[in-house]
Each structure stands twice: as structure tokens, then as C-alpha cells.
Write an enzyme that holds these catalytic residues in place. Sequence first.
Site, mmCIF file in Angstrom:
data_model
loop_
_atom_site.group_PDB
_atom_site.id
_atom_site.type_symbol
_atom_site.label_atom_id
_atom_site.label_comp_id
_atom_site.label_asym_id
_atom_site.label_seq_id
_atom_site.Cartn_x
_atom_site.Cartn_y
_atom_site.Cartn_z
ATOM 1 N N THR A 165 0.813 -1.214 0.000
ATOM 2 C CA THR A 165 0.000 0.000 0.000
ATOM 3 C C THR A 165 0.851 1.271 0.000
ATOM 4 O OG1 THR A 165 -1.517 1.296 1.388
ATOM 5 C CG2 THR A 165 -0.120 -0.275 2.530
ATOM 6 N N ASP A 166 0.268 2.362 -0.499
ATOM 7 C CA ASP A 166 0.970 3.658 -0.453
ATOM 8 C C ASP A 166 1.163 4.135 0.990
ATOM 9 O OD1 ASP A 166 -1.658 4.406 0.161
ATOM 10 O OD2 ASP A 166 -1.852 5.845 -1.485
ATOM 11 N N GLU A 167 0.433 3.518 1.938
ATOM 12 C CA GLU A 167 0.553 3.973 3.336
ATOM 13 C C GLU A 167 1.936 3.704 3.921
ATOM 14 O OE1 GLU A 167 -2.570 3.669 6.034
ATOM 15 O OE2 GLU A 167 -4.124 3.789 4.501
ATOM 16 N N TYR A 189 -1.384 -0.438 11.121
ATOM 17 C CA TYR A 189 -1.683 -1.086 9.833
ATOM 18 C C TYR A 189 -0.523 -0.887 8.865
ATOM 19 C CZ TYR A 189 -3.332 -1.350 5.019
ATOM 20 O OH TYR A 189 -3.427 -1.617 3.665
ATOM 21 N N LYS A 193 2.207 -3.545 7.149
ATOM 22 C CA LYS A 193 2.385 -3.695 5.702
ATOM 23 C C LYS A 193 3.854 -3.484 5.310
ATOM 24 C CE LYS A 193 -0.375 -4.474 3.134
ATOM 25 N NZ LYS A 193 -0.943 -5.788 2.702
HETATM 26 P P1 NAD Z 1 -10.280 -6.508 2.805
HETATM 27 O O1 NAD Z 1 -10.217 -6.246 4.264
HETATM 28 O O2 NAD Z 1 -11.514 -6.186 2.052
HETATM 29 O O3 NAD Z 1 -9.973 -8.053 2.514
HETATM 30 C C1 NAD Z 1 -8.982 -8.770 3.197
HETATM 31 C C2 NAD Z 1 -9.278 -10.256 2.998
HETATM 32 O O4 NAD Z 1 -8.240 -11.005 3.628
HETATM 33 C C3 NAD Z 1 -10.593 -10.716 3.635
HETATM 34 O O5 NAD Z 1 -11.289 -11.562 2.740
HETATM 35 C C4 NAD Z 1 -10.150 -11.479 4.875
HETATM 36 O O6 NAD Z 1 -11.059 -12.506 5.250
HETATM 37 C C5 NAD Z 1 -8.828 -12.043 4.400
HETATM 38 N N1 NAD Z 1 -7.895 -12.350 5.503
HETATM 39 C C6 NAD Z 1 -7.554 -11.543 6.546
HETATM 40 N N2 NAD Z 1 -6.659 -12.165 7.336
HETATM 41 C C7 NAD Z 1 -6.427 -13.377 6.769
HETATM 42 C C8 NAD Z 1 -5.583 -14.468 7.104
HETATM 43 N N3 NAD Z 1 -4.817 -14.446 8.202
HETATM 44 N N4 NAD Z 1 -5.578 -15.551 6.299
HETATM 45 C C9 NAD Z 1 -6.358 -15.598 5.187
HETATM 46 N N5 NAD Z 1 -7.186 -14.595 4.827
HETATM 47 C C10 NAD Z 1 -7.209 -13.497 5.600
HETATM 48 O O7 NAD Z 1 -9.016 -5.777 2.189
HETATM 49 P P2 NAD Z 1 -8.824 -5.098 0.760
HETATM 50 O O8 NAD Z 1 -9.233 -3.693 0.852
HETATM 51 O O9 NAD Z 1 -9.401 -5.983 -0.275
HETATM 52 O O10 NAD Z 1 -7.241 -5.121 0.678
HETATM 53 C C11 NAD Z 1 -6.575 -6.238 0.097
HETATM 54 C C12 NAD Z 1 -5.076 -5.993 0.164
HETATM 55 O O11 NAD Z 1 -4.761 -4.787 -0.529
HETATM 56 C C13 NAD Z 1 -4.563 -5.804 1.588
HETATM 57 O O12 NAD Z 1 -3.309 -6.435 1.673
HETATM 58 C C14 NAD Z 1 -4.400 -4.287 1.736
HETATM 59 O O13 NAD Z 1 -3.380 -3.967 2.630
HETATM 60 C C15 NAD Z 1 -4.028 -3.907 0.314
HETATM 61 N N6 NAD Z 1 -4.406 -2.559 -0.122
HETATM 62 C C16 NAD Z 1 -5.681 -2.098 0.051
HETATM 63 C C17 NAD Z 1 -6.035 -0.825 -0.426
HETATM 64 C C18 NAD Z 1 -7.426 -0.275 -0.243
HETATM 65 O O14 NAD Z 1 -7.612 0.936 -0.451
HETATM 66 N N7 NAD Z 1 -8.418 -1.071 0.106
HETATM 67 C C19 NAD Z 1 -5.072 -0.048 -1.071
HETATM 68 C C20 NAD Z 1 -3.771 -0.551 -1.221
HETATM 69 C C21 NAD Z 1 -3.461 -1.817 -0.756
HETATM 70 O O1 DAU Z 2 -4.022 4.304 0.792
HETATM 71 C C1 DAU Z 2 -4.277 2.939 0.749
HETATM 72 C C2 DAU Z 2 -5.063 2.562 1.963
HETATM 73 O O2 DAU Z 2 -6.350 3.139 1.805
HETATM 74 C C3 DAU Z 2 -5.173 1.050 2.162
HETATM 75 O O3 DAU Z 2 -3.888 0.526 2.386
HETATM 76 C C4 DAU Z 2 -6.099 0.731 3.335
HETATM 77 O O4 DAU Z 2 -6.278 -0.654 3.429
HETATM 78 C C5 DAU Z 2 -7.432 1.390 3.083
HETATM 79 O O5 DAU Z 2 -8.295 1.176 4.161
HETATM 80 C C6 DAU Z 2 -7.259 2.894 2.842
HETATM 81 O O6 DAU Z 2 -6.817 3.571 4.037
HETATM 82 P P1 DAU Z 2 -7.411 5.003 4.482
HETATM 83 O O7 DAU Z 2 -7.217 5.149 5.926
HETATM 84 O O8 DAU Z 2 -6.927 6.072 3.580
HETATM 85 O O9 DAU Z 2 -8.958 4.725 4.088
HETATM 86 P P2 DAU Z 2 -10.318 5.055 4.858
HETATM 87 O O10 DAU Z 2 -11.425 4.743 3.915
HETATM 88 O O11 DAU Z 2 -10.362 4.472 6.207
HETATM 89 O O12 DAU Z 2 -10.217 6.643 4.998
HETATM 90 C C7 DAU Z 2 -10.082 7.486 3.873
HETATM 91 C C8 DAU Z 2 -9.985 8.906 4.379
HETATM 92 O O13 DAU Z 2 -11.247 9.275 4.938
HETATM 93 C C9 DAU Z 2 -8.972 9.101 5.478
HETATM 94 O O14 DAU Z 2 -8.403 10.399 5.363
HETATM 95 C C10 DAU Z 2 -9.801 9.043 6.770
HETATM 96 C C11 DAU Z 2 -11.132 9.627 6.317
HETATM 97 N N1 DAU Z 2 -12.317 9.086 7.017
HETATM 98 C C12 DAU Z 2 -12.475 7.734 7.053
HETATM 99 C C13 DAU Z 2 -13.548 7.181 7.721
HETATM 100 C C14 DAU Z 2 -13.738 5.687 7.766
HETATM 101 C C15 DAU Z 2 -13.217 9.933 7.628
HETATM 102 O O15 DAU Z 2 -13.069 11.164 7.567
HETATM 103 N N2 DAU Z 2 -14.268 9.392 8.297
HETATM 104 C C16 DAU Z 2 -14.465 8.054 8.384
HETATM 105 O O16 DAU Z 2 -15.447 7.624 9.032
#
Ligand code: NAD
Ligand code: DAU
Length: 379
Positions: A165-167, A189, A193
Amino acid sequence: MTDGPTEPATGGAPPEPAPEPATDGPTEPPTDQTRDFGRILVTGGAGFIGSCYVRDVLGRRDGTQITVLDKLTYAGNEANLAPVRDDAEQAARLRFVKGDIADREVVDDLVRDVDAVLNFAAESHVDRSILDPEEFLVTGVIGVHVLLEACRTAPQRPRYLQVSTDEVYGSVAEGHSREGDLLAPRSPYAAAKASGELLVRSYVVTHGVDAVVTRGSNTYGPYHHPEKLIPLFVTNAIDDKPLPLYGDGLQRRDWLYVSDHAAGIDHVLRHGRSGETYNVAGGVEMANRDTVELLLEHLGKPWSLVRHVEDRPGHDRRYAMDGSKLAALGWRAETTFEEGLARTIDWFVDNEPWWRAARTGDWDAYYERQYGQRLRTTS
Ligand code: NAD
Ligand code: DAU
């Protein structure tokens, strides 16, 4: 700032030279050739992005066989794979295994049968990592280690792709993060990562494991768990419930449509060079307030639903990545934010049973813990 094969630096020192894979590693074809992977293990394939990857790859009908290994945590949902199950040809090429990536026995067996392992599995919500960090570390560090050990010991030496992730770059005041930049995670988190990425690097260098890492931007789209900003605000707005915007709402995120993210990951799998990391950038930088304004406009709901609530501790102010390294490999995001957001909102409007089911289990307890006090003390 540097780019290219020097990454990641973990302190203030200049970036280290490119990792030199051990000599027993696989021979790498040039990156302008496409590598084919007929049998793929997708961990976390019942989650938001992983399930999109599975649907999109099986939807190509090119014979690829996918095994999904997923623990089905609160965020995992087999219903995310329903479009595959409903199609006999695709369903025949999908195997689902409920299990944990930290379970060596299960993982070893599955990894021996595939050409590639894509690890999407993670605890993915920053707010939950602030409340309860431990599972983030178990899955993000021990789980990744178990997968890498399985790849190292499997006779066919599968390719490993770590979805990151970009985080890991932390908050970026100006400019755009490049792959060689300092890793500066700021939440549990993001730290988990970053740790996973470092383990991957160590297995490339020490053991010659064939591995690549992707760093994706903030992803949005259908099947997004309603704990995250866009789906939370869309579903709350449908119910005319308050929308808890953290702090001043001027934090900035770079948005990436989910099928673009899945396609970027697939491109790195097939073209990426072992030991390298690739940003999968959305290229759509938005302040949270502006994102919320757009979604309310699309839903025809008023701004008066928004509540400015107490900020997230350690809240990263801005993420922005430079996507030129992956663009040079032939990939960039295609979906505009307007198009992707409209598609996403319409999907949530049309799929109420899906998101109402996702708001069961621990949802009410989580919501109260995360937002109860915040919403009671807001003006
Ligand atoms: P998500 O939370 O929707 O899905 C995660 C999945 O992993 C779920 O199906 C969960 O059951 C499974 N899981 C969790 N722990 C596990 C374990 N120990 N063994 C097997 N399965 C397990 O997450 P997402 O948003 O789909 O993110 C997927 C990946 O992409 C993650 O690695 C996250 O860090 C990365 N990512 C997410 C974002 C975003 O904005 N959502 C951006 C960049 C990277
Ligand atoms: O940047 C990639 C990441 O993006 C992924 O690695 C993470 O898995 C994914 O959850 C996401 O992280 P963020 O923390 O950026 O996403 P979130 O949707 O939780 O929040 C987006 C922005 O909105 C952040 O600045 C926090 C704000 N926010 C979020 C929630 C849930 C609010 O203001 N209110 C809220 O209730």
C-alpha cells in the site's frame, strides 16, 4: 529522490543498491515478455480487491485456475465470489479453501500446486489497527513469512506477489512518492504492511525467491466493506444517518478504481522484475471533503448529513504516488474518478442486501466504539 531498483530504504541513509537475488533463484525473462501463470493461489480472495482480481481473471475465460485461501474474517465474504459461482465455466476453475495464511500446513499444501501466489490477505482498516493492532501483525508479518517459506521450499518455486500500500510511505507533504523513497509508516496497519514488504525483500536477497511487491493507492468500488470512507458515507447517506468526517476533512487521498487496481497487480505479476516494487497509482488526488461532496451530489443528499468529528490519531494528511515506473512497464489506471464513483454508488444503491449483511456481526459494537463518542460530542 531516487527511483528504479533501489528500494526500500528504512532510515535516513541513502537508498541501498538493488537487492541481488541468490543465485539459486529462477532465471528472469525480459519484462517486455508476458509470463503466463495457469494455476494461481489468491490469498484474501474473498475480500474487496482480492475478489475483484478473482472475478476479473476468471472472467477472461483463458483457462486460468484459481485457488482462494481466505480466513473469512469480518471483512471476507464468499458472496463476493457469487458472480463466479453463478457461471459454470468459471466456477469449475475456482477452488475455495477457508483457512489462515499463518497456518503452515494448509499453506504448504496449496503453494506446492501453483505457479504463482498473490497475497491480498491482511487486516486492512487503519481505524481498527488503532483499536486492536495484534491481528494486523499476525497476518501481516507471520502470515507473510509462512507464505514466503512455502514459496522457498516448494519444488517448482512459484512467483510471489505481495499486495502492499501507499501507506508505507507515510504522509507526503508535497510531491509524489517513488519506489525508492523512505518507508515511514505511521499507523499499526501501515507498519505491518511495511514489515511484510521487508520480509519479501529478504527472501529475494537471501533465498532467491521470485517475488514482486505492489503499492496501491486508496481503492474504491463495488464490494468495498462499508467500514471505509466511500462505502460508509454512501450507505449512511442512503439511510439519512450522520457522516462522520474526521478533523477538517482536508486530508488528501489518491483514488484508484478497484478493477484498475486488480489489473495493475496482474500486470506486475506478469511483467514485473523479481525484487522490484511498483506503485499502482490512481492519479486522482482529492480532499476528503470534495469526495464527500461529489458522492452526496450523486445521491441527491444534503451536506447537512456531514458531522465534523474528532480526528483519527496520527491521521496521514496526504498520500500521492508517482506511477511512472509501472507506466514504463506498460500500465496505467483507466477509470476516471467521476465514472468510477458513479459506478460505485449505483452498485451500493442496487445491492442493499449485500451491504446490510456486511453491517451485521460485530458491526454495531465496532461502530459504537469508533464513532459513538465522536458523534455525541460533535456540534
Ligand atoms: P479486505 O479487508 O476487504 O480483505 C482482506 C481479505 O483477507 C478478507 O477476505 C479477509 O477474510 C482475508 N484475511 C484476513 N486475514 C487473513 C488471514 N490471516 N488468512 C487468510 N485470509 C485473511 O481488504 P482489501 O481492501 O481488499 O485489501 C486487500 C489488500 O490490498 C490488503 O493487503 C491491503 O493492505 C491492500 N491494499 C488495500 C487498499 C485499499 O484501499 N483497500 C489499497 C492498497 C493496498
Ligand atoms: O491508501 C491505501 C489505503 O487506503 C489502504 O492501504 C487501506 O487498506 C485502506 O483502508 C485505505 O486507508 P485510508 O485510511 O486512507 O482509508 P479510509 O477509507 O479508512 O479513509 C479514507 C480517508 O477518509 C482518510 O483520510 C480518513 C477519512 N475518514 C475515514 C472514515 C472511515 C473519515 O473522515 N471518516 C471516516 O469515518
